[in-house]
Design a protein around this motif. Sequence first.
Motif, PDB file in Angstrom:
ATOM      1  N   LYS A 119      32.012  32.273 -92.103  1.00 14.90           N
ATOM      2  CA  LYS A 119      31.176  33.136 -92.947  1.00 14.90           C
ATOM      3  C   LYS A 119      29.818  32.551 -93.320  1.00 14.90           C
ATOM      4  O   LYS A 119      29.321  32.748 -94.426  1.00 14.90           O
ATOM      5  CB  LYS A 119      31.946  33.500 -94.227  1.00 14.90           C
ATOM      6  N   THR A 120      29.209  31.804 -92.418  1.00 15.99           N
ATOM      7  CA  THR A 120      27.854  31.304 -92.670  1.00 15.99           C
ATOM      8  C   THR A 120      27.012  31.453 -91.413  1.00 15.99           C
ATOM      9  O   THR A 120      27.538  31.513 -90.304  1.00 15.99           O
ATOM     10  CB  THR A 120      27.853  29.816 -93.075  1.00 15.99           C
ATOM     11  N   LYS A 121      25.695  31.499 -91.581  1.00 15.88           N
ATOM     12  CA  LYS A 121      24.797  31.551 -90.448  1.00 15.88           C
ATOM     13  C   LYS A 121      24.565  30.131 -89.917  1.00 15.88           C
ATOM     14  O   LYS A 121      24.719  29.159 -90.651  1.00 15.88           O
ATOM     15  CB  LYS A 121      23.467  32.183 -90.855  1.00 15.88           C
ATOM     16  N   ASN A 122      24.177  30.036 -88.643  1.00 10.72           N
ATOM     17  CA  ASN A 122      23.983  28.724 -88.020  1.00 10.72           C
ATOM     18  C   ASN A 122      25.175  27.829 -88.338  1.00 10.72           C
ATOM     19  O   ASN A 122      25.045  26.719 -88.852  1.00 10.72           O
ATOM     20  CB  ASN A 122      22.686  28.075 -88.537  1.00 10.72           C
ATOM     21  N   ASN A 123      26.361  28.374 -88.033  1.00 10.75           N
ATOM     22  CA  ASN A 123      27.594  27.778 -88.529  1.00 10.75           C
ATOM     23  C   ASN A 123      28.277  26.806 -87.571  1.00 10.75           C
ATOM     24  O   ASN A 123      29.412  26.388 -87.825  1.00 10.75           O
ATOM     25  CB  ASN A 123      28.599  28.889 -88.867  1.00 10.75           C
ATOM     26  N   THR A 124      27.616  26.426 -86.487  1.00  9.38           N
ATOM     27  CA  THR A 124      28.243  25.526 -85.512  1.00  9.38           C
ATOM     28  C   THR A 124      27.565  24.156 -85.524  1.00  9.38           C
ATOM     29  O   THR A 124      26.342  24.061 -85.445  1.00  9.38           O
ATOM     30  CB  THR A 124      28.172  26.122 -84.092  1.00  9.38           C
ATOM     31  N   SER A 125      28.379  23.128 -85.640  1.00  7.58           N
ATOM     32  CA  SER A 125      27.856  21.766 -85.604  1.00  7.58           C
ATOM     33  C   SER A 125      28.745  20.910 -84.710  1.00  7.58           C
ATOM     34  O   SER A 125      29.854  21.315 -84.347  1.00  7.58           O
ATOM     35  CB  SER A 125      27.794  21.174 -87.021  1.00  7.58           C
ATOM     36  N   TYR A 126      28.238  19.734 -84.347  1.00  7.92           N
ATOM     37  CA  TYR A 126      28.958  18.862 -83.426  1.00  7.92           C
ATOM     38  C   TYR A 126      28.948  17.425 -83.936  1.00  7.92           C
ATOM     39  O   TYR A 126      28.006  16.999 -84.619  1.00  7.92           O
ATOM     40  CB  TYR A 126      28.304  18.888 -82.043  1.00  7.92           C
ATOM     41  N   THR A 127      29.987  16.712 -83.596  1.00  4.56           N
ATOM     42  CA  THR A 127      29.987  15.272 -83.844  1.00  4.56           C
ATOM     43  C   THR A 127      30.793  14.592 -82.743  1.00  4.56           C
ATOM     44  O   THR A 127      31.473  15.257 -81.951  1.00  4.56           O
ATOM     45  CB  THR A 127      30.525  14.922 -85.241  1.00  4.56           C
ATOM     46  N   LEU A 128      30.705  13.276 -82.708  1.00  2.00           N
ATOM     47  CA  LEU A 128      31.293  12.504 -81.617  1.00  2.00           C
ATOM     48  C   LEU A 128      32.027  11.306 -82.195  1.00  2.00           C
ATOM     49  O   LEU A 128      31.527  10.637 -83.104  1.00  2.00           O
ATOM     50  CB  LEU A 128      30.182  12.036 -80.673  1.00  2.00           C
ATOM     51  N   ASP A 162      30.184   8.703 -84.337  1.00  2.00           N
ATOM     52  CA  ASP A 162      28.777   8.535 -83.981  1.00  2.00           C
ATOM     53  C   ASP A 162      27.956   9.442 -84.888  1.00  2.00           C
ATOM     54  O   ASP A 162      27.782  10.629 -84.607  1.00  2.00           O
ATOM     55  CB  ASP A 162      28.566   8.888 -82.507  1.00  2.00           C
ATOM     56  N   LEU A 163      27.479   8.888 -85.974  1.00  4.51           N
ATOM     57  CA  LEU A 163      26.755   9.668 -86.979  1.00  4.51           C
ATOM     58  C   LEU A 163      25.404  10.169 -86.490  1.00  4.51           C
ATOM     59  O   LEU A 163      24.780  11.014 -87.141  1.00  4.51           O
ATOM     60  CB  LEU A 163      26.560   8.819 -88.241  1.00  4.51           C
ATOM     61  N   MET A 164      24.957   9.675 -85.339  1.00  3.27           N
ATOM     62  CA  MET A 164      23.669  10.082 -84.799  1.00  3.27           C
ATOM     63  C   MET A 164      23.777  11.309 -83.892  1.00  3.27           C
ATOM     64  O   MET A 164      22.797  12.013 -83.675  1.00  3.27           O
ATOM     65  CB  MET A 164      23.033   8.933 -84.006  1.00  3.27           C
ATOM     66  N   TYR A 165      24.983  11.564 -83.373  1.00  2.00           N
ATOM     67  CA  TYR A 165      25.134  12.639 -82.387  1.00  2.00           C
ATOM     68  C   TYR A 165      24.840  14.012 -82.989  1.00  2.00           C
ATOM     69  O   TYR A 165      24.106  14.814 -82.414  1.00  2.00           O
ATOM     70  CB  TYR A 165      26.545  12.616 -81.800  1.00  2.00           C
ATOM     71  N   ASP A 210      17.774  20.121 -81.459  1.00  6.10           N
ATOM     72  CA  ASP A 210      17.547  20.880 -80.225  1.00  6.10           C
ATOM     73  C   ASP A 210      17.220  19.978 -79.030  1.00  6.10           C
ATOM     74  O   ASP A 210      16.535  20.387 -78.091  1.00  6.10           O
ATOM     75  CB  ASP A 210      16.421  21.907 -80.396  1.00  6.10           C
ATOM     76  N   SER A 211      17.705  18.751 -79.076  1.00  3.29           N
ATOM     77  CA  SER A 211      17.537  17.845 -77.939  1.00  3.29           C
ATOM     78  C   SER A 211      18.636  18.094 -76.911  1.00  3.29           C
ATOM     79  O   SER A 211      19.701  18.629 -77.231  1.00  3.29           O
ATOM     80  CB  SER A 211      17.590  16.390 -78.416  1.00  3.29           C
ATOM     81  N   ASP A 212      18.386  17.699 -75.696  1.00  4.92           N
ATOM     82  CA  ASP A 212      19.306  17.941 -74.594  1.00  4.92           C
ATOM     83  C   ASP A 212      20.521  17.015 -74.703  1.00  4.92           C
ATOM     84  O   ASP A 212      20.373  15.790 -74.634  1.00  4.92           O
ATOM     85  CB  ASP A 212      18.580  17.681 -73.267  1.00  4.92           C
ATOM     86  N   PRO A 213      21.752  17.567 -74.889  1.00  2.00           N
ATOM     87  CA  PRO A 213      22.951  16.727 -75.001  1.00  2.00           C
ATOM     88  C   PRO A 213      23.143  15.803 -73.806  1.00  2.00           C
ATOM     89  O   PRO A 213      23.658  14.693 -73.950  1.00  2.00           O
ATOM     90  CB  PRO A 213      24.086  17.748 -75.105  1.00  2.00           C
TER      91      PRO A 213
END
Length: 234
Positions: free
Chosen positions: A71-80, A95-98, A105-108
Amino acid sequence: MKKMLLAIVALLACHTMQAQYFCTTQGTELHYVNYDEAGQSLSNETVTVYNVVKNASGESAQYLAKIVTNKTKNNTSYTLYNWNYDGNVTTCQEDLMYGPYIKSDSDPAKYDSKARQAMAEELKLKGDNSFTIKKHASAGESIPDRTYSLISNMLKNEINISGAAYMGEEKVSTTAGKFDCIKISYLKRTKIVLKTETVRVTEWYAEGIGLVKSESYNTKGEPDGKTILVKIVK
């Protein structure tokens, strides 16, 4: 029935070598649900196992986590998460930097040690956020304290983990199955500028899987949130 058989195969595959506290079957998905303090579903998390390496000295793997908040916008995040096993001790480091790298918006595909170092310098990462799980640790055995800090949302975050200890072994049942787990408890203090929050966190880890369940409570003993493994898919 087919989905059930696949889940069973995935579970057995993850448990092929049970010395380490993480899955070493490439492509396995671990599905979690994160709940808020009221017990309401807050987000769904899918962890994919990849970059598995096995050799004479031990094993390693990475867990790529995709978190979708409800129930939020821009609701997807990633971590490693980087996992390693040396034959006696399992080590995990988020990996707190991932996450910040992906959010920019950098290329994974271009995320490597050089990119990580640049992001770490930008966010002023200091300290050690890794944790270890010893094989056959005794109940009451302590775990070293750790402290780390970084700049998040333009604010300095300081995190201190203290009073950590093994609490023995315990069986845990979820919709993903039944697991023999090692239980760990610690205090987590988070300081953002002048605001400090302290919670008691208890976690259950299974060999060949990793985290099965996590619960946190505030200093008054009230629920602060929890995470549960709900499904394993190969």
